[in-house]
Design an enzyme around this catalytic site. Structure first.
Site, PDB file in Angstrom:
ATOM      1  N   SER A 234       7.736  14.174 -21.313  1.00  0.00           N
ATOM      2  CA  SER A 234       8.036  14.696 -19.984  1.00  0.00           C
ATOM      3  C   SER A 234       7.103  14.059 -18.966  1.00  0.00           C
ATOM      4  O   SER A 234       6.216  13.275 -19.313  1.00  0.00           O
ATOM      5  CB  SER A 234       7.872  16.217 -19.958  1.00  0.00           C
ATOM      6  OG  SER A 234       6.495  16.531 -20.006  1.00  0.00           O
ATOM      7  N   LYS A 235       7.344  14.411 -17.709  1.00  0.00           N
ATOM      8  CA  LYS A 235       6.590  13.874 -16.562  1.00  0.00           C
ATOM      9  C   LYS A 235       5.083  13.813 -16.817  1.00  0.00           C
ATOM     10  O   LYS A 235       4.421  12.873 -16.412  1.00  0.00           O
ATOM     11  CB  LYS A 235       6.827  14.784 -15.338  1.00  0.00           C
ATOM     12  CG  LYS A 235       8.106  14.459 -14.626  1.00  0.00           C
ATOM     13  CD  LYS A 235       7.857  13.441 -13.512  1.00  0.00           C
ATOM     14  CE  LYS A 235       9.137  12.754 -13.083  1.00  0.00           C
ATOM     15  NZ  LYS A 235       9.313  11.451 -13.729  1.00  0.00           N
ATOM     16  N   ARG A 236       4.566  14.876 -17.476  1.00  0.00           N
ATOM     17  CA  ARG A 236       3.090  14.862 -17.583  1.00  0.00           C
ATOM     18  C   ARG A 236       2.591  13.763 -18.513  1.00  0.00           C
ATOM     19  O   ARG A 236       1.408  13.508 -18.585  1.00  0.00           O
ATOM     20  CB  ARG A 236       2.541  16.239 -17.955  1.00  0.00           C
ATOM     21  CG  ARG A 236       3.023  16.767 -19.202  1.00  0.00           C
ATOM     22  CD  ARG A 236       2.906  18.273 -19.316  1.00  0.00           C
ATOM     23  NE  ARG A 236       3.737  18.614 -20.440  1.00  0.00           N
ATOM     24  CZ  ARG A 236       3.352  18.474 -21.683  1.00  0.00           C
ATOM     25  NH1 ARG A 236       2.123  18.101 -21.968  1.00  0.00           N
ATOM     26  NH2 ARG A 236       4.192  18.721 -22.674  1.00  0.00           N
ATOM     27  N   GLY A 238       3.435  10.724 -17.978  1.00  0.00           N
ATOM     28  CA  GLY A 238       3.554   9.486 -17.186  1.00  0.00           C
ATOM     29  C   GLY A 238       5.020   9.148 -16.951  1.00  0.00           C
ATOM     30  O   GLY A 238       5.881  10.023 -17.027  1.00  0.00           O
TER      31      GLY A 238
END
Ligand code: GLU
Length: 457
Positions: A234-236, A238
């Site tokens: 996911s986004k976290r 990168g």
């Protein structure tokens, strides 16, 4: 072999989707088959305007082409389910006629009969469908659905655990499970290769196949991509979309290569494999069943390898949009030179500016160094001699620059630090940095000669 990629236009192409697309494309190319692109856009509420164009752009950037579409000849538009609603309606009507499906109206307050499973107000076979009714599939009781998944092995589902699912919503548009099954059959898809998050949809699709008297395809559910912490990527973790990787300056070939490896591996154990090798070696039975971990360091390593091997002209073209020309006034014709000098120092092209900074030095430092040199007649004599040699160079390349600098030094009786320090200060304002001939080459002849010019007027 006929494979397909069936994205929903609900957002960006994620690396997981790209990996699925790449695997399907490779399999089709390997077996001389066809690769079909089908946009699954019948869920009006989830469609995002512009998402389809973005998906196509990302697929093209990755070098994925598809073989057919609703139009004849030319570059194909993809199939779009929103343009095929007639097809799904006909098949739903057939299932209704044969008693395999029924109209469902939810009692007031029990949902819309589509997403929430309500108890329908009875089995309806109306002449006119009642307003707000959805068509539901009548799941047969006590049946076993066995899926011999090419990746997961044999998976058995009991039909008693599958609720009567919706085929057509009240707006007449099909649900994913119905449209996908009908299309996979009518488009003669032989291998449905997709993310393992769809495994639970497979029994519903197989039941639709059976009800319509069709033979199901081979299914292959590819493991999910996890972050290094083994949570869903996911986004976290990168960048997760193809577009972000493009903006960061990953070469498409590197991302293509890396995402291929996240699905399967070469028997040679090699990790950097050009597209031709990937096509030659891909096989479904090389796809592992365990989850894949997205390793950004490995992707960066691959990216740097691809950049190192790119021909200078091609690298220059790729580099151009990443160079801030206000700060680093590199002429277009010098870009291949810059590209050559940077290729070993950047893994992704968005790092070009930070590297160029080392070659040009900071403005303030250059100005301060110039003051210092102006006050040093000895240094200026050396620089004048080097300048005279450089001005006479026929070719502006590292070997020649290096020789001219040493000859200039000899002319002025300077070598070692007495030669290189003033030169470096004049060009970059710094005392340390990349090799001087490279610096001069990247800065370009005009800029270098101007920096070494100290005489007034
Ligand atoms: N439209 C579905 C998705 O984007 C496709 C799933 C499939 O490949 O069947 O997840």
């Amino acid at each position: 072999m006929r494979t397909r990629f069936a994205p929903s236009p609900t957002g960006h192409l994620h690396v997981g989707g790209a990996r699925t697309a790449i695997l399907n494309w490779l399999l089709a190319r390997r077996h001389g088959g066809s690769f079909v692109l089908r946009v699954e856009d019948t869920d009006r509420e989830r469609n995002v305007p512009g998402a389809e164009a973005g998906l196509l752009e990302d697929l093209r950037w990755l070098g994925l082409d598809w073989d057919e579409g609703p139009d004849v000849g030319g570059p194909h538009a993809p199939y779009r389910q929103s343009e095929r609603t007639e097809v799904y309606r006909e098949h739903a009507e057939r299932l209704l006629r044969e008693g395999r499906a029924y109209w469902c109206v939810c009692p007031p307050g029990e949902g819309d009969g589509e997403r929430g499973a309500c108890r329908c107000a009875g089995v309806l076979a109306p002449a006119e469908p009642p307003p707000g009714a959805a068509v539901r599939f009548r799941v047969p009781e006590g049946e076993e659905v066995v899926v011999d998944d090419a990746v997961r092995g044999r998976v058995v589902f009991g039909s008693d655990h599958v609720e009567d699912f919706v085929l057509l919503r009240s707006d007449g548009l099909p649900t994913y499970n119905f449209a996908a099954a009908v299309d996979d059959a009518l488009m003669r898809i032989t291998h449905v290769v997709r993310g393992s998050d769809h495994l639970n949809n497979t029994p519903k699709q197989v039941l639709v196949y059976r009800a319509l008297g069709w033979e199901p395809p081979v299914f292959a559910h590819v493991p999910l991509i996890l972050g290094p912490d083994r949570q869903k990527l996911s986004k976290r973790h990168g960048a997760t979309s193809v577009a972000e990787h493009r903006r960061q300056g990953y070469p498409p070939e590197a991302l293509f290569n890396y995402l291929s490896l996240l699905a399967w591996s070469s028997p040679s154990g090699e990790e950097k494999l050009p597209r031709g090798r990937l096509v030659a070696e891909v096989e479904l039975d090389r796809v592992g069943a365990s989850d894949a971990v997205f390793d950004r360091d490995k992707l960066r390593w691959l990216a740097s390898r691809y950049l190192q091997e790119m021909p200078a002209e091609e690298l220059a073209r790729a580099l151009a949009p990443f160079v801030d020309r206000e700060r680093f006034p590199v002429a277009d014709e010098d870009l291949p030179v810059v590209a050559d000098a940077l290729r070993e120092r950047v893994s992704v092209l968005s790092e070009a500016d930070a590297q160029l900074e080392r070659f040009f030095g900071a403005d303030a430092h250059r100005r301060a160094a110039r003051e210092r040199l102006l006050a040093d007649p000895g240094a200026r004599r050396v620089l004048a001699a080097v300048r005279a040699r450089l001005a006479g160079l026929a070719e502006w390349e590292e070997g020649a620059i290096d020789r001219a600098v040493r000859e200039g030094g000899r002319d002025a009786g300077a070598r070692g630090r007495g030669l290189f320090l003033p030169l470096r200060l004049a060009l970059t304002g710094e005392e340390h940095g990349p090799e001087l001939p490279k610096v001069a080459r990247v800065q370009g002849r005009e800029r270098v000669l101007a920096a070494l010019q100290f005489d007034e007027n």
